[in-house]
Design an enzyme around this catalytic site. Structure first.
Site, PDB file in Angstrom:
ATOM      1  CE  LYS A   1      -2.389  -0.644   3.709  1.00  0.00           C
ATOM      2  NZ  LYS A   1      -1.928  -1.976   4.076  1.00  0.00           N
TER       3      LYS A   1
ATOM      4  CB  THR B   1       5.290   0.360  -2.628  1.00  0.00           C
ATOM      5  OG1 THR B   1       6.160  -0.046  -1.568  1.00  0.00           O
ATOM      6  CG2 THR B   1       6.052   0.404  -3.930  1.00  0.00           C
TER       7      THR B   1
ATOM      8  NE  ARG C   1      -0.200   3.863   8.943  1.00  0.00           N
ATOM      9  CZ  ARG C   1      -0.259   2.558   9.151  1.00  0.00           C
ATOM     10  NH1 ARG C   1      -0.368   2.082  10.376  1.00  0.00           N
ATOM     11  NH2 ARG C   1      -0.217   1.722   8.141  1.00  0.00           N
TER      12      ARG C   1
ATOM     13  CE  LYS D   1       6.505  -2.689   9.397  1.00  0.00           C
ATOM     14  NZ  LYS D   1       7.140  -1.378   9.385  1.00  0.00           N
TER      15      LYS D   1
ATOM     16  CB  ALA E   1      -3.419  -0.563  11.517  1.00  0.00           C
TER      17      ALA E   1
ATOM     18  CG  PHE F   1      -3.805  -4.124   9.305  1.00  0.00           C
ATOM     19  CD1 PHE F   1      -2.514  -4.618   9.121  1.00  0.00           C
ATOM     20  CD2 PHE F   1      -4.211  -3.850  10.604  1.00  0.00           C
ATOM     21  CE1 PHE F   1      -1.659  -4.845  10.199  1.00  0.00           C
ATOM     22  CE2 PHE F   1      -3.362  -4.076  11.688  1.00  0.00           C
ATOM     23  CZ  PHE F   1      -2.092  -4.565  11.472  1.00  0.00           C
TER      24      PHE F   1
ATOM     25  CG  PHE G   1       5.049  -9.236  -6.533  1.00  0.00           C
ATOM     26  CD1 PHE G   1       6.071  -9.470  -5.616  1.00  0.00           C
ATOM     27  CD2 PHE G   1       4.010  -8.388  -6.173  1.00  0.00           C
ATOM     28  CE1 PHE G   1       6.057  -8.867  -4.366  1.00  0.00           C
ATOM     29  CE2 PHE G   1       3.995  -7.785  -4.916  1.00  0.00           C
ATOM     30  CZ  PHE G   1       5.018  -8.025  -4.018  1.00  0.00           C
TER      31      PHE G   1
ATOM     32  CD1 TRP H   1       9.316  -2.240  -4.591  1.00  0.00           C
ATOM     33  CD2 TRP H   1      10.078  -3.297  -6.401  1.00  0.00           C
ATOM     34  NE1 TRP H   1      10.437  -2.948  -4.219  1.00  0.00           N
ATOM     35  CE2 TRP H   1      10.929  -3.597  -5.307  1.00  0.00           C
ATOM     36  CE3 TRP H   1      10.373  -3.866  -7.661  1.00  0.00           C
ATOM     37  CZ2 TRP H   1      12.042  -4.441  -5.418  1.00  0.00           C
ATOM     38  CZ3 TRP H   1      11.477  -4.702  -7.781  1.00  0.00           C
ATOM     39  CH2 TRP H   1      12.307  -4.978  -6.671  1.00  0.00           C
TER      40      TRP H   1
END
Lengths: 561, 561
Positions: B75, B77, B98, B109, B278, B306, B386, B414
């Site tokens: 999201k 990206t 955020r 992460k 979230a 999310f 992808f 990306w």
């Protein structure tokens, strides 16, 4: 200035119109492009500005004090005021100070950015988050804690750390007594291994001490890696480097390592950087900041925490020796109030004139003067003026100092800023220009630990002997086993007396000091003899000062004193 | 772009030459004098820039997602890439996001500032201390904790708080499982009253949720004062205002309330501000930041944490309704990998092409599309590309969406930045300019609590019924007694399924959801039904990513991914 006499520090600071920080930087011949702004009135300075040739050549002035009353004798105010005074008489001067801790601001203490008409600004920011350095130190400290507990919990990569031996604590910049002693890792297997822990206030972190002793990023990493954590079950020492923690910790400190430029009320440059505890660490601003100041201006005024027996001794023997700094003058701050205190006045008598008590209390100041000379430095005494001072008391002190070959000057920075500090500034310049001050450390770092402690206890404190507890003797063996004997000594002692007994005022005689135990800050690089119980996490008072604070919709703060 | 394919995010970010932030600000017609710089590449913006007329008139685009795999579907990206794309086709667009949490950076992460050629920079700073907002939230939270324990300890001003009822926890922005459950106040009378406590990670603090819901400083203070702490021994509720904490807390947040301006890799404006969890809070940037973006540019792209059942639902029903925001379009991020996942692929099969699984998994995306329409918003589907995607799978999805009256566009932010996002940008503009999207909240805040929960559970999740535990029923009575029934609902539910059961993928049917208990964020202003165990303090993994990080003497960081 009659009409402004009753303004609080924050009101004086807010009434003052600040210059844009680029204007202050320009006074140091710094190009705007080299600044990292934090708003309009704060900036970080790049380490590349440090010029060792100028560091050696320019004039470092240490401000220290006689043994203080609980209220403190105004070292920060005197340092800032002296800087104003020196600039007034044409000496390009920067004041280089510690950063205040945020926690105590919400307790009793209030701010720590000078006072009256001798302040550094913006005082609210300096007293609160400032440029985030304390927060970065806190994160680096607590990352190491998380890595320790994560390793204890690990099945596959466990180093065998014995949780009962861990000396590394978490930190938080908050007056929070409930965190002094805690049990962590409760609640089952997912939450780690239960063990005792506790939080110290952030300036008590060894990471802060390291930041202040580091010469550059490489040195910072090495020192962080050397942090001692505890022992394995088979008694091997474990250091932060064993957890591969030092680079990640240094990453968290990448901005904190850069000194912060702000301004005094009279728009002179102030560098404020690093804030280690004075009671269990070296208690002075960063080596990098001091060198930065000396690289950028002819005079640097700096201060060391508590009385000269603690602050100046550590500043000189640890910081100056380590960094190759050679102070050219020392200002010893005294107050008539403190002299009365050492002469027997009770707290409610501090403001009661008494030549007799001043005469009696003078022995304390006298010993500090003698001590300064042991480092090759003839001090200038600054009598930080209070309304209750009488001419008779002041004159007596001046005469007495004169007999000792020392100038004693009334310092009125609090009431009059630089105008009140011109005499002191002239006296300091005379002392510097005399060329008589040749700084030398008190002891050779390579002496045995006990000999180094003896030197400090006997020559500085005036003790007759040093007694080691059973625990301290065991600690000495461990220090030898860990190969730490070459480190300098960072005494942890009450600031209220030359001795390790709060009650012995003046110039105590025929006393011994007791080393109860040792700690070792292997990363910061010193051995800490503990001569009494040291507070590392303050509490809030019955009426926290937070209750009286307000902020309006424009962001204007009141009640932060 | 072949040769750069294997660069890590941080390498791409470091190879990118940033513009000075004043240049980015100039694109928003911001005068340099109005910026508060934090270095050369970050600045805070004054709240005075908010212009409600422009907020109402300009175009807010929400980026949300289908039910994600554990890796997330991109999201952030997509939001950044879409912003590049919109600017490329001539729409003056700001991305509003955020702030990432620092703790997880040292865990598994890695960063959270986009990825590949769709990033916000400086990524190291954004992922670390940034401008100190998280640290300020942490301090404000922990000041309240210290005031609570100080009051319990107080002899003279004790409010009679029953320590067993205190729900307010301390926070630290660190992955530190050992702090989840602790005992504090040990060690005797000087250290307070022993009680159970625990640390949550800082973004889980209600102070963070409040910062994100606040309209201005006054509103912030009111909300901070409304924080519910616990009960007295005689069962009276205690709020932060009873400790006179709100002004001091607001003082600590005086800079954190101002949104941060940075830039995307293609030098478009990015506002990054606030970062609430979230899973137990509203999970979106601050209302102030979103309004700031809309005041300064024609389009604002923002994201909600999310999947859309959680993030978008809270964004729309809580944030948009509270702030009077009306999004003009929704982008629903999907990946072929996630569709395969919902179609039955195991983790090691996510990259294995399978039209069958995609067809089966589509029911998840279909339900999210239907849900968006319940808010009056027809979504655009972004297929975040992808390497393992096949033409057959992509074509099938596009056709299927077309049947539903929805555009599905392959998004290549990306790999190609804005160049890969022009089609999506055009599709979004078409949707906005159609004027067909008329946002409306799903429920009236004034409905009874159970009815509001029913609406969400049945209409958004597709549940047949809501079951309340005994504890939850008691909590409902307490909510009524405390007068909180008018607050909106902030669901705390797994993000892995429409249901409250992780295992039910795709579009579960014939299921009930279970409300185990309630929490209430009285300050932030919502009721939190807890539908499962929520993680509020992550741990570090066996090999923390901190071990692979390095920093050199120039301050250059490697290994922060």
């Amino acid at each position: 200035m009659e009409e402004t006499k009753f303004l609080t520090d924050i009101e004086i600071a807010q009434n003052n119109e600040m210059e844009h920080i680029k204007t202050i930087a320009a006074k140091l011949n710094i190009n705007e492009d080299d600044l990292e702004y934090y708003g309009k009135y704060k900036a970080k300075l790049p380490l590349s500005f440090i010029d060792e040739e100028k560091v050696a050549q320019n004039n470092l002035i240490l401000v220290t004090a006689m043994t203080p009353t609980p209220a403190g004798e105004g070292k920060t105010t005197t340092s800032i005021g002296l800087t104003e005074g020196l600039n007034k008489i044409g000496k390009k001067t920067t004041v280089v100070l510690r950063e205040p801790s945020l926690g105590p601001v919400f307790g009793i203490k209030g701010g720590a950015a000078g006072g009256g008409y001798a302040q550094v600004v913006p005082m609210e920011d300096i007293n609160l988050h400032f440029t985030g350095d304390f927060s970065a130190v806190e994160k680096a400290n607590n990352l190491l804690s998380a890595l320790i507990d994560n390793n204890i919990q690990s099945k596959t990569r466990n180093l065998g750390i014995d949780p009962r031996t861990i000396v590394w604590k978490r930190v938080m910049d908050m007056n929070d007594r409930a965190l002094r002693q805690i049990t962590i890792g409760l609640g089952g297997t997912a939450n780690g291994i239960p063990r005792e822990d506790g939080f110290n206030i952030t300036p008590a972190s060894e990471v802060m001490a390291i930041l202040c002793m580091a010469k550059d990023m490489e040195d910072l990493k090495t020192k962080l890696g050397n942090i001692f954590i505890g022992f394995t079950f088979d008694k091997k020492p474990i250091y932060a480097r064993d957890l591969k923690a030092e680079d990640a910790m240094a990453i968290l400190l990448k901005d904190a390592i850069k000194p912060n430029l702000v301004q005094t009320l009279e728009e002179n440059p102030a560098i404020i950087h690093g804030g280690p505890f004075a009671n269990i660490a070296q208690g002075t601003n960063t080596i990098i900041a001091t060198k930065m100041g000396l690289s950028l201006s002819d005079y640097v005024v700096t201060e060391a925490g508590f009385g000269a027996d603690l602050g100046a001794e550590k500043f000189l023997n640890i910081k100056c020796v380590s960094a190759g700094l050679k102070p050219k003058a020392v200002v010893l701050v005294a107050t008539i109030r403190a002299l009365r205190h050492h002469g027997g006045a009770k707290k409610d008598e501090y403001n009661t004139p008494s030549l007799e008590r001043v005469e009696k209390g003078f022995e304390n100041l006298e010993k500090h003067i003698e001590n300064c000379r042991k480092f090759g430095l003839n001090p200038v005494v600054a009598i930080n003026a209070f309304p209750s001072d009488t001419d008779a008391e002041v004159l007596w002190i001046k005469d007495k100092c004169k007999e000792m070959g020392v100038q004693a000057i009334v310092a009125e920075g609090w009431a009059h800023g630089g105008d009140g500090m011109v005499d002191l500034a002239n006296a300091v310049v005379t002392e510097v220009e005399s060329g008589q001050n040749k700084f030398e450390g008190l002891y050779d770092w390579n002496l045995p630990v006990k000999e180094k402690i003896d030197k400090i206890a006997k020559e500085i404190y005036g003790a007759t002997e040093v007694i080691y507890s059973k625990r301290a003797k065991l600690d000495l063996k461990r220090i030898a086993r860990l190969g730490l004997e070459h480190l300098p000594i960072c005494m942890a002692k009450t600031q209220k007396s030359f001795s390790d007994n709060d009650k012995l005022l003046g110039r105590p005689k025929d006393f011994s000091v007791n080393v109860r135990e040792f700690e070792y800050a292997v990363g910061a690089g010193f051995i800490i003899p503990i001569l009494g119980k040291m507070m590392r996490m303050p509490g809030l008072p019955a009426v926290p000062s937070s209750e009286g604070m307000t902020i309006d919709n424009t962001g204007k703060i009141s009640g932060l004193s």
